[in-house]
Every structure is written in C-alpha cells, then in structure tokens.
Design a protein around this motif. Structure first.
Motif, mmCIF file in Angstrom:
data_model
loop_
_atom_site.group_PDB
_atom_site.id
_atom_site.type_symbol
_atom_site.label_atom_id
_atom_site.label_comp_id
_atom_site.label_asym_id
_atom_site.label_seq_id
_atom_site.Cartn_x
_atom_site.Cartn_y
_atom_site.Cartn_z
ATOM 1 N N VAL A 164 0.836 -1.201 0.000
ATOM 2 C CA VAL A 164 0.000 0.000 0.000
ATOM 3 C C VAL A 164 0.869 1.249 0.000
ATOM 4 C CG1 VAL A 164 -1.702 1.334 1.298
ATOM 5 C CG2 VAL A 164 -1.930 -1.152 1.132
ATOM 6 N N SER A 168 1.568 3.607 -3.727
ATOM 7 C CA SER A 168 0.825 4.878 -3.723
ATOM 8 C C SER A 168 1.758 6.024 -3.364
ATOM 9 C CB SER A 168 -0.333 4.815 -2.722
ATOM 10 O OG SER A 168 0.154 4.657 -1.397
ATOM 11 N N ARG A 408 -1.121 -1.806 -7.881
ATOM 12 C CA ARG A 408 -1.281 -0.365 -7.718
ATOM 13 C C ARG A 408 -2.744 0.012 -7.508
ATOM 14 N NH1 ARG A 408 -0.845 2.639 -11.603
ATOM 15 N NH2 ARG A 408 -0.462 1.286 -13.383
ATOM 16 N N ALA A 411 -4.412 -0.516 -3.956
ATOM 17 C CA ALA A 411 -3.800 0.088 -2.769
ATOM 18 C C ALA A 411 -4.784 0.852 -1.885
ATOM 19 C CB ALA A 411 -2.631 0.992 -3.180
#
Length: 456
Positions: A164, A168, A408, A411
């Motif tokens: 995560v 991000s 991605r 996340a």
C-alpha cells in the motif's frame, strides 16, 4: 526524458528530505504521545518508498505512466517561467493534448506540484509521497479517534503495509486517490459523527468527491455506497425506540438507496464509460488492455507473465457479471499466490497477499464463522470499511487482468479491509481469552474489550 539521477537531483532530494522530515517532526510534537512515533516513522517510510518507486520505474521498468505525467508537467514548467504571462494559454497548450479526463487532471496536478520541485522528477515524487501520506494519516486518525486503544494495529494496517505504502508513493493517480480518500473519510466523520469544523469539512468532502470522480469514478461510487451504509447504521443506533426503528428504517433505506443510485447515474452521465449501462463494455476494454500487457509486455520484458483471468466471461446481464464477484475479490486481496510468481515484484505482492489471507483466517477462527458476519453488520465502522473495500475490490479485480497493474489499483482499498478485520479481531480475542480463563478455572478480572469512544 529518462529522469536519471543527476547531481542537482541528489541535492534537491537531500534538501526536500530534510525539509519534509523537519515539518513532520514539528507537527508530530502536537499529537498525542501514543501516536507521535507513528507519524514520524510513517512519513520516513513513505518518503523512502517514493524514491524507491521512482527508481523502479526509471531503472527497472525503463519507463511508465509516472514519467508520462511528469513530462507534461516539465514542459509546462519550462514554458511557464519563460512565458509566465500567458498562463492560461500555456495550461491549455501543454496539458490539453489528448488523454482521458483522469490523465489530464493528473498532468495538471503534477504541473502545479512541479512548480515547487524545481522541475526535478525525484523532488516532485517526494512531494507526491508526502501528499499521499497525508491521506493515509487522515485515514488512521479517523479510526484512532473512535478506537484509541487500538492505535497500534490501526497504525500497522494503514501506515505500514508495504504494498500500500510503496505503490501509492509516486507521481500517479493512485497517490492522489489515496490523499483524497483519506480526506473524504475524515471529513465524513467530522460532519456526521464528530460534529466539528463542519463548513471546512463539507468543502473538503465535496472537493474530494470531485477529484475522485475525475481520477477514478469507481472509487467515488464505492465510497458513496459505503457512506450510505454508514449513515443507515448511524441512524439506527440513534433511534432508541423499536417502533421508531420499524417505521423509520425502511423509509430511510429507500431514500439512501435512491440517492446512491441517483449519484451513480450522475457520475455515469458525466463519464459515459462509468454509466450503469456501459459498465460491461468498460470492463471488457480494461480486461483486454491489461491482458495484452501481460502477453506482449510494456516498458520491457520485466513486465510480462503477470496476467490472470476469471474464466469464461458472460457480459449479457448484471447477474452474470456479479457471479464473478467472489473470484474478483479473491484476486484483489489474496492473489497472486506464491506459486504464480514470475518476477521479484510479484514475489513481494504474493507474500503480502498471503499475510492478508492468514490474518483473515485467524480473525474468522477467533470470532467464529457466524459471529464474524454478525459483527460485520453490527458494527457500523466495520460495515463501512468492508462495503467500500469489497465494492472497490470487485471493480479492480474484475477489470485489471494483470497483477502488475492490480498491485497499484488495489492500494486504496486494502487498508479499509484490514481495518475492518482489526475491529472484529479486537472483539474476538478478549472473548477467546476470557473463555480460556473460565476453562482453566482461574479467578482473574476479565479483560476489557476495546470499546468505541463516543465522540463528544
């Protein structure tokens, strides 16, 4: 523009690291002592992941969307300082050259941030990482102020989940989504629960939804549904009379459902591909795109071999699409499996997915299968988190068809899923421990179940 590190970049990286850490440390001194360390450590990790993210895309993948966004911002930067008086014209000429609404918005946002990073891809990445951390911190703070005794597990699942935090942290839409998701959750609590800073919170709430609709409308849709559930359970908790609940709740459910559907249709009207009628076509488009990436590769051979499927697809009806929900949600939270790994990046993602699966099994085992689902619908914060996470998880799991993209895309929803598990676990574990004491006939005062703090 390859954005390789230069001597100027090294100097700017050092300066921005020192500046951001100093600001973070100063801000942390104003926080309760129990959570000061989380802020500083979380910020350091986010900044490190931002640099790592940039390094991976420049030196491992050999390019990607993050550099595409920065190229537009860099062109604007150079033109702005040479022809600053023609601001509006420059804004249009350099940034309105094609692309989706989300791409254009991200380029514009990056252009503004790049004005403060001296046209350095690496410094701009650090600023994006810091903004994304603000979103994660607001998400942590939102649940910490309701469950202060759970500060440690809440911090772990919001601020320190590697996938995560890492995915991000770059110049990407995902980083901006993380920022504005955190803003929305914090603002919703301020308006409807905490009853503080209402005007500012309403402005932030509307701004957050406006941005999410442009970036990734399905996130806004998932958040709307979650807020609707949250509002219904909050209303039910405030109704003391059984008669009032019987009379009011059905009407409130219809109203909230109608509002949610209306807003979803409005989003669909503004962005045709997200309309209820076109969801199947949109899903097919994304699936085909990411499947081609998996087979042919993009940005180098390192990105091949990371595809997945959900079996034969039937787009003829909503029920046929929803039948794939369990498989799509499983992909989002529990895959890739370790035996599906084909590169180092996938290995890290697989280990994280395995940890989430094991934690899920542990919480269900401690709670009991029946009690687990009872708690989901009994605790409004849990239902809020799970409804957002599962709707979001279905959307990205159903459309991604590529583990590299999925890591991605998912996340923003992973912290919500884990927060829900943490809240259920906080109830299940004390009950299990008390039962064990009774079985051993040990006379000790029972542990206090972590309780939700009622806002003043």
């Amino acid at each position: 523009m390859n954005n390789y590190l230069t001597g100027v970049d090294f100097i700017l990286i050092l300066l921005y690291l020192l500046l951001l850490i100093a600001i973070g440390y100063r801000f942390s001194r104003k926080l309760p002592l129990a959570i000061q360390g989380y802020f500083v450590k979380g910020l350091l990790l986010k900044l490190a992941c931002g640099l790592g993210f940039a390094w991976v895309y420049v030196y491992y993948y050999g390019g990607g969307d993050t550099q595409m966004y920065f190229r537009g911002a860099s062109a604007f930067y150079k033109a702005f300082f040479s022809e600053g008086r023609r601001f509006v014209a420059l804004w249009d000429n350099y940034l309105l050259l094609g692309g989706s609404e989300a791409t254009l918005f991200t380029k514009r946002f990056t252009a503004v941030i790049n004005l403060f990073s001296f046209n350095s891809f690496w410094a701009c990445t650090l600023l994006f990482a810091a903004l994304s951390f603000i979103g994660l911190w607001l998400l942590f703070l939102s649940f910490y102020r309701l469950y202060p005794k759970l500060h440690k597990p809440l911090a772990i699942v919001t601020l320190f989940i590697p996938g995560v935090v890492f995915w991000s942290s770059g110049i990407m839409k995902d980083s901006l989504c993380m920022l504005f998701v955190g803003i929305i959750v914090y603002a919703v609590q301020n308006v409807f629960l905490i009853n503080k800073q209402k005007i500012l919170s309403i402005v932030l709430l509307l701004s957050g939804f406006y941005v999410l609709v442009y970036l990734k409308a399905y996130i806004a849709i998932a958040m709307l549904l979650a807020i609707a559930f949250y509002a219904l359970l909050s209303l039910k908790a405030n109704l003391k009379s059984t008669t009032a609940k019987v009379l009011v709740m059905p009407v409130a459910t219809v109203i909230m459902g109608g509002i949610a559907v209306l807003m979803m249709n409005q989003i669909g009207a503004a962005f045709e591909r997200y309309s209820l009628e076109n969801l199947a076509e949109t899903a097919q488009t994304y699936q085909g795109y990411h499947e081609r990436i998996s087979v042919a590769g993009r940005g180098g051979a390192n990105r091949t071999g990371s595809g997945y499927t959900l079996g034969d697809m039937d787009y003829s009806s909503p029920s046929a699409i929803l039948a794939k929900a369990p498989l799509a949600i499983n992909v989002t939270f529990f895959r890739p499996y370790v035996w599906e790994v084909s590169n180092p990046v996938m290995l890290l993602s697989a280990l994280e997915s395995l940890a989430i699966l094991l934690f899920t099994i542990q919480v269900i085992r401690k709670s009991g299968f029946t009690n687990f689902f009872k708690n989901v619908f009994a605790i409004k914060e849990v239902l809020f988190c799970f409804s957002f996470a599962l709707v979001f998880g279905f959307a990205v799991g159903f459309t991604s068809y590529n583990f590299g993209a999925l890591v991605r895309y998912k996340a923003p929803c992973v912290p919500f899923y884990l927060i829900g598990l943490v809240l259920i676990h906080s109830i299940a574990v004390p009950k299990t421990q008390n039962l064990a004491r009774k079985n051993r006939l040990v006379r000790r005062p029972p542990m206090q179940t972590p309780t939700r703090i009622q806002p003043s």
